[in-house]
Design a protein around this motif. Sequence first.
Motif, PDB file in Angstrom:
ATOM      1  N   GLN A 150       0.855  -1.180   0.000  1.00  0.00           N
ATOM      2  CA  GLN A 150       0.000   0.000   0.000  1.00  0.00           C
ATOM      3  C   GLN A 150       0.896   1.236   0.000  1.00  0.00           C
ATOM      4  OE1 GLN A 150      -3.474   0.394  -0.017  1.00  0.00           O
ATOM      5  NE2 GLN A 150      -2.988   2.576  -0.218  1.00  0.00           N
ATOM      6  N   MET A 151       0.717   2.092  -0.986  1.00  0.00           N
ATOM      7  CA  MET A 151       1.562   3.271  -1.133  1.00  0.00           C
ATOM      8  C   MET A 151       0.701   4.525  -1.015  1.00  0.00           C
ATOM      9  SD  MET A 151       3.962   1.937  -4.271  1.00  0.00           S
ATOM     10  CE  MET A 151       2.579   1.599  -5.379  1.00  0.00           C
ATOM     11  N   ASN A 152       1.056   5.388  -0.085  1.00  0.00           N
ATOM     12  CA  ASN A 152       0.320   6.627   0.152  1.00  0.00           C
ATOM     13  C   ASN A 152       1.217   7.836  -0.090  1.00  0.00           C
ATOM     14  OD1 ASN A 152      -1.937   5.087   1.022  1.00  0.00           O
ATOM     15  ND2 ASN A 152      -1.130   5.005   3.107  1.00  0.00           N
ATOM     16  N   SER A 153       0.597   8.974  -0.257  1.00  0.00           N
ATOM     17  CA  SER A 153       1.325  10.235  -0.452  1.00  0.00           C
ATOM     18  C   SER A 153       2.376  10.102  -1.550  1.00  0.00           C
ATOM     19  CB  SER A 153       1.974  10.683   0.863  1.00  0.00           C
ATOM     20  OG  SER A 153       1.007  10.869   1.867  1.00  0.00           O
ATOM     21  N   LEU A 154       1.965   9.540  -2.663  1.00  0.00           N
ATOM     22  CA  LEU A 154       2.913   9.297  -3.751  1.00  0.00           C
ATOM     23  C   LEU A 154       3.393  10.608  -4.355  1.00  0.00           C
ATOM     24  CD1 LEU A 154       1.084   6.243  -5.305  1.00  0.00           C
ATOM     25  CD2 LEU A 154       3.423   6.231  -4.423  1.00  0.00           C
ATOM     26  N   ASN A 155       4.659  10.618  -4.753  1.00  0.00           N
ATOM     27  CA  ASN A 155       5.229  11.787  -5.422  1.00  0.00           C
ATOM     28  C   ASN A 155       5.916  11.345  -6.711  1.00  0.00           C
ATOM     29  OD1 ASN A 155       8.027  11.028  -4.725  1.00  0.00           O
ATOM     30  ND2 ASN A 155       7.405  11.544  -2.637  1.00  0.00           N
ATOM     31  N   LEU A 156       6.385  12.325  -7.470  1.00  0.00           N
ATOM     32  CA  LEU A 156       6.949  12.043  -8.792  1.00  0.00           C
ATOM     33  C   LEU A 156       8.119  11.056  -8.713  1.00  0.00           C
ATOM     34  CD1 LEU A 156       6.932  15.636 -10.347  1.00  0.00           C
ATOM     35  CD2 LEU A 156       5.176  13.867 -10.514  1.00  0.00           C
ATOM     36  N   GLU A 157       8.868  11.125  -7.616  1.00  0.00           N
ATOM     37  CA  GLU A 157      10.046  10.254  -7.457  1.00  0.00           C
ATOM     38  C   GLU A 157       9.672   8.790  -7.209  1.00  0.00           C
ATOM     39  OE1 GLU A 157      10.961  14.159  -7.489  1.00  0.00           O
ATOM     40  OE2 GLU A 157       9.754  13.286  -5.854  1.00  0.00           O
ATOM     41  N   ASP A 158       8.396   8.520  -6.985  1.00  0.00           N
ATOM     42  CA  ASP A 158       7.954   7.138  -6.793  1.00  0.00           C
ATOM     43  C   ASP A 158       7.667   6.447  -8.124  1.00  0.00           C
ATOM     44  OD1 ASP A 158       6.142   8.356  -3.973  1.00  0.00           O
ATOM     45  OD2 ASP A 158       7.985   7.160  -3.914  1.00  0.00           O
ATOM     46  N   THR A 159       7.766   7.164  -9.220  1.00  0.00           N
ATOM     47  CA  THR A 159       7.572   6.558 -10.539  1.00  0.00           C
ATOM     48  C   THR A 159       8.660   5.516 -10.785  1.00  0.00           C
ATOM     49  OG1 THR A 159       6.501   8.497 -11.486  1.00  0.00           O
ATOM     50  CG2 THR A 159       7.574   6.989 -13.020  1.00  0.00           C
ATOM     51  N   ALA A 160       8.238   4.278 -11.030  1.00  0.00           N
ATOM     52  CA  ALA A 160       9.187   3.179 -11.172  1.00  0.00           C
ATOM     53  C   ALA A 160       8.443   1.912 -11.558  1.00  0.00           C
ATOM     54  CB  ALA A 160       9.937   2.944  -9.856  1.00  0.00           C
ATOM     55  N   VAL A 161       9.220   0.894 -11.915  1.00  0.00           N
ATOM     56  CA  VAL A 161       8.670  -0.451 -12.027  1.00  0.00           C
ATOM     57  C   VAL A 161       8.829  -1.107 -10.668  1.00  0.00           C
ATOM     58  CG1 VAL A 161       8.824  -2.694 -13.163  1.00  0.00           C
ATOM     59  CG2 VAL A 161       9.253  -0.593 -14.471  1.00  0.00           C
ATOM     60  N   TYR A 162       7.749  -1.640 -10.147  1.00  0.00           N
ATOM     61  CA  TYR A 162       7.740  -2.260  -8.825  1.00  0.00           C
ATOM     62  C   TYR A 162       7.769  -3.782  -8.990  1.00  0.00           C
ATOM     63  CZ  TYR A 162       7.012   2.222  -6.641  1.00  0.00           C
ATOM     64  OH  TYR A 162       7.198   3.508  -6.178  1.00  0.00           O
ATOM     65  N   TYR A 163       8.746  -4.385  -8.301  1.00  0.00           N
ATOM     66  CA  TYR A 163       8.973  -5.822  -8.433  1.00  0.00           C
ATOM     67  C   TYR A 163       8.655  -6.544  -7.131  1.00  0.00           C
ATOM     68  CZ  TYR A 163      11.622  -4.745 -12.675  1.00  0.00           C
ATOM     69  OH  TYR A 163      11.999  -4.314 -13.915  1.00  0.00           O
ATOM     70  N   CYS A 164       7.991  -7.669  -7.269  1.00  0.00           N
ATOM     71  CA  CYS A 164       7.783  -8.583  -6.162  1.00  0.00           C
ATOM     72  C   CYS A 164       8.926  -9.585  -6.165  1.00  0.00           C
ATOM     73  CB  CYS A 164       6.437  -9.280  -6.359  1.00  0.00           C
ATOM     74  SG  CYS A 164       6.049 -10.516  -5.137  1.00  0.00           S
ATOM     75  N   VAL A 165       9.442  -9.891  -4.997  1.00  0.00           N
ATOM     76  CA  VAL A 165      10.673 -10.677  -4.884  1.00  0.00           C
ATOM     77  C   VAL A 165      10.562 -11.647  -3.722  1.00  0.00           C
ATOM     78  CG1 VAL A 165      13.152 -10.490  -4.450  1.00  0.00           C
ATOM     79  CG2 VAL A 165      12.015  -8.741  -5.784  1.00  0.00           C
ATOM     80  N   THR A 166      11.179 -12.808  -3.861  1.00  0.00           N
ATOM     81  CA  THR A 166      11.372 -13.655  -2.688  1.00  0.00           C
ATOM     82  C   THR A 166      12.793 -13.457  -2.187  1.00  0.00           C
ATOM     83  OG1 THR A 166      12.063 -15.559  -4.011  1.00  0.00           O
ATOM     84  CG2 THR A 166       9.725 -15.396  -3.461  1.00  0.00           C
ATOM     85  N   LEU A 167      12.947 -13.513  -0.884  1.00  0.00           N
ATOM     86  CA  LEU A 167      14.278 -13.403  -0.292  1.00  0.00           C
ATOM     87  C   LEU A 167      14.277 -14.145   1.040  1.00  0.00           C
ATOM     88  CD1 LEU A 167      13.759 -11.262   2.165  1.00  0.00           C
ATOM     89  CD2 LEU A 167      14.293  -9.543   0.474  1.00  0.00           C
ATOM     90  N   TRP A 168      15.504 -14.285   1.569  1.00  0.00           N
ATOM     91  CA  TRP A 168      15.652 -14.950   2.864  1.00  0.00           C
ATOM     92  C   TRP A 168      16.842 -14.416   3.595  1.00  0.00           C
ATOM     93  CZ3 TRP A 168      12.955 -17.708   6.131  1.00  0.00           C
ATOM     94  CH2 TRP A 168      13.621 -18.314   7.190  1.00  0.00           C
ATOM     95  N   PRO A 169      16.720 -14.071   4.859  1.00  0.00           N
ATOM     96  CA  PRO A 169      15.438 -13.950   5.561  1.00  0.00           C
ATOM     97  C   PRO A 169      14.958 -12.505   5.572  1.00  0.00           C
ATOM     98  CG  PRO A 169      17.202 -13.868   7.148  1.00  0.00           C
ATOM     99  CD  PRO A 169      17.847 -13.941   5.776  1.00  0.00           C
ATOM    100  N   CYS A 170      13.742 -12.308   6.057  1.00  0.00           N
ATOM    101  CA  CYS A 170      13.253 -10.973   6.370  1.00  0.00           C
ATOM    102  C   CYS A 170      12.976 -10.935   7.861  1.00  0.00           C
ATOM    103  CB  CYS A 170      11.974 -10.654   5.605  1.00  0.00           C
ATOM    104  SG  CYS A 170      11.206  -9.095   6.122  1.00  0.00           S
ATOM    105  N   SER A 171      13.510  -9.951   8.526  1.00  0.00           N
ATOM    106  CA  SER A 171      13.218  -9.758   9.938  1.00  0.00           C
ATOM    107  C   SER A 171      13.205  -8.268  10.216  1.00  0.00           C
ATOM    108  CB  SER A 171      14.263 -10.463  10.804  1.00  0.00           C
ATOM    109  OG  SER A 171      15.481  -9.724  10.757  1.00  0.00           O
ATOM    110  N   ALA A 172      12.870  -7.938  11.421  1.00  0.00           N
ATOM    111  CA  ALA A 172      12.859  -6.528  11.810  1.00  0.00           C
ATOM    112  C   ALA A 172      14.262  -5.930  11.765  1.00  0.00           C
ATOM    113  CB  ALA A 172      12.259  -6.379  13.196  1.00  0.00           C
ATOM    114  N   ASN A 173      15.275  -6.807  11.672  1.00  0.00           N
ATOM    115  CA  ASN A 173      16.668  -6.346  11.638  1.00  0.00           C
ATOM    116  C   ASN A 173      17.224  -6.202  10.238  1.00  0.00           C
ATOM    117  OD1 ASN A 173      16.904  -6.283  14.495  1.00  0.00           O
ATOM    118  ND2 ASN A 173      17.129  -8.508  14.490  1.00  0.00           N
TER     119      ASN A 173
END
Length: 122
Positions: free
Chosen positions: A81-104
């Motif tokens: 979810q993307m809010n308050s979008l600006n011109l600099e947010d123009t891009a191709v958005y990619y979904c990716v798998t990775l390992w690991p994801c944590s709060a760190n």
Amino acid sequence: VQLQASGGGLVQPGGSLRVSCAASGFTSEHEDMAWFRQAPGEERKALACISRRDGSTDYTDSAKGRFTISLDNAKNTVYLQMNSLNLEDTAVYYCVTLWPCSANGMGSTDDWGQGTQVTVSS
């Protein structure tokens, strides 16, 4: 893992947009999900990741405060979810798998989807 991103489009500055990514073919629990983006003339940059195990998230500075990543495990679908979008947010958005994801932080990427174009313009 096969990743199918959708939901991109044209949005005005200050507007909101939600992109989705349907995933299939997981063979290991050691695969978390993330969103990256690539603006014209720039390298791909990480935005956010989410753990499939416990829902932990991590955001880079580009996404903090404006973007929210979420996961529907039942549907194997991750959202951004993307809010308050600006011109600099123009891009191709990619979904990716990775390992690991944590709060760190985020680990190494694995599979990439085909991307969905987000254009912010008045």
